[in-house]
Design an enzyme around this catalytic site. Sequence first.
Site, short mmCIF file in Angstrom:
data_model
loop_
_atom_site.label_atom_id
_atom_site.label_comp_id
_atom_site.label_asym_id
_atom_site.label_seq_id
_atom_site.Cartn_x
_atom_site.Cartn_y
_atom_site.Cartn_z
N HIS A 159 5.97 38.95 -80.38
CA HIS A 159 4.80 39.69 -79.89
C HIS A 159 5.03 40.21 -78.47
CE1 HIS A 159 0.60 40.77 -79.34
NE2 HIS A 159 0.59 40.08 -78.21
N LYS A 175 -12.48 26.35 -77.57
CA LYS A 175 -11.03 26.42 -77.81
C LYS A 175 -10.70 26.66 -79.28
CE LYS A 175 -6.90 23.57 -77.94
NZ LYS A 175 -6.37 22.21 -77.84
N GLN A 182 5.95 25.84 -77.50
CA GLN A 182 5.12 27.04 -77.43
C GLN A 182 5.94 28.33 -77.52
OE1 GLN A 182 1.86 26.65 -77.40
NE2 GLN A 182 2.02 24.43 -77.22
N LYS A 234 7.48 23.42 -72.00
CA LYS A 234 6.63 23.48 -73.19
C LYS A 234 7.38 24.25 -74.28
CE LYS A 234 3.16 21.52 -71.02
NZ LYS A 234 2.62 20.21 -71.40
N ARG A 286 0.56 20.84 -87.05
CA ARG A 286 0.77 21.49 -85.76
C ARG A 286 2.24 21.87 -85.64
NH1 ARG A 286 -3.86 21.41 -86.04
NH2 ARG A 286 -5.45 20.93 -84.47
#
Length: 315
Positions: A149, A204, A141, A138, A266
């Site tokens: 972070h 979500k 991501q 993925k 996105r």
Amino acid sequence: MLSEVGSNVLKFYDYFLKRTDPRVRDYPLMQSPVEMTVILLGYVFLVLHVGPRFMANRKPFHLNTAMIFYNFFMVAYNAYIVYEFLMAGWGTTYTWRCDLCDPSSSPQALRMVRAAWLFYFSKYVELLDTMFFVLRKKHSQVTFLHIFHHSVMPWTWWWGITLTPVGGMGSFHALVNACVHVIMYSYYGLAAAGPRFQKYLWWKKYMTAIQLIQFVLVSVHISQYYFMEKCDYQVPIFIHLIWIYGMFFFVLFSNFWIQAYIRGKRLPVSNEDKPKQNGTTTLTEAVVVPNGKHLENGTVHYTNGFAHNGKVKEV
């Protein structure tokens, strides 16, 4: 010249170690900043270079069972952290305004020390988030926001709980963050559990909003310091850093909110890790239905040809 510089560095390092809070010295990963720094640098190198190269010619791993266990473990772990923060002061004696650090060895102060260390250690456990992304390919991501972070939080918290007496108004953001993680990992756990749980994931779309509310709460709470006539918080530099941190992440998450939900964009994704509806993972096997069609997470594939103008042409 070099020997003199090295000598001064060692003197400063010894002076720094003497300034650390003696109540946390015996906790794991608290003896020196070297171990913590090595772990985080290794994490960045692993997820940005080693991991992607290792997975380059391999199929994504199906880690649903491991992810379910991991996510619900994190739900329980963060819920316990919230409970400990509340019992150590936030739900008992704190005023939620100018709460000073308690440098004593009273039972409540030691409980706050333990709660702070549990929160600090959870930041290392959360590094597995990125490992799951890498092993499942993925790659979209693994963003700057995600890496920054996960690597900065444990690094800054090490300095926070070693150089300052633990607790006080500087620990409020940890309480809020643990609350948010209870919600967040509950969502991840249900999403990994399979399609039968999709009906429970209607919330979500509120996940980013919850993150934004977190940073607003932290920034507003810490901003009280600037408007009080007198607040003798022992290490005010951490007040400034918490405020900067809260505002910085509010800007980053706001930009994501605008791009994703207002402009309809996105993050760029490849075909292999295209996000599935409601965060579900790709089925390991296609589901066979009549007429030779196969359904794979809602996508229709024809086995004996391809569709063109509503007709199936033979290959």
